[in-house]
Design a protein around this motif. Sequence first.
Motif, PDB file in Angstrom:
ATOM      1  N   SER A   5       0.780  -1.075  -0.019  1.00  0.00           N
ATOM      2  CA  SER A   5       0.252  -0.193  -0.067  1.00  0.00           C
ATOM      3  C   SER A   5       0.838   1.515   0.030  1.00  0.00           C
ATOM      4  N   LEU A  48      -7.303   1.698  -1.738  1.00  0.00           N
ATOM      5  CA  LEU A  48      -6.363   0.711  -1.523  1.00  0.00           C
ATOM      6  C   LEU A  48      -5.708   1.000  -0.018  1.00  0.00           C
ATOM      7  N   ARG A  73      -0.050   7.430  -3.239  1.00  0.00           N
ATOM      8  CA  ARG A  73      -0.611   6.913  -1.978  1.00  0.00           C
ATOM      9  C   ARG A  73       0.244   7.513  -1.041  1.00  0.00           C
ATOM     10  N   ALA A  83      -5.795  -1.515   3.164  1.00  0.00           N
ATOM     11  CA  ALA A  83      -4.586  -2.081   3.706  1.00  0.00           C
ATOM     12  C   ALA A  83      -4.697  -1.655   5.379  1.00  0.00           C
TER      13      ALA A  83
END
Length: 112
Positions: free
Chosen positions: A10, A51, A16, A55
């Motif tokens: 992740s 995502l 991210r 996670a």
Amino acid sequence: METVAQIFRSLEDETRLRIMALLLEQEELCVCDVMAVLQMPQSTVSRQLSLLKKAGWLKDRRVGVWIHYSVSRTLSPMHQYLLPVLRNFLAVTDAARLDRERLAERRKSCCP
């Protein structure tokens, strides 16, 4: 072992990491704010947020048509161990600094 791998996977994407950097400094952000700061389409931002949530990093809540995200308050021990590392290293990156500036400008122009 799969959970550990999922947590590290992740964090392998720059988008991210930028999202995490923003959320580590903000109580909560709307998807629209993240889209504006990262200058990315809603589909991309939503996928990356999803995502991170899957996670275990984030939680969400719906407000009308928008989803607001924040760092989860019920993190696993592994997440809790990594969180200060992320906070310290992400905060000093050029990308995070520029994203913070964009968010501040957005808040000045749209939110009294």
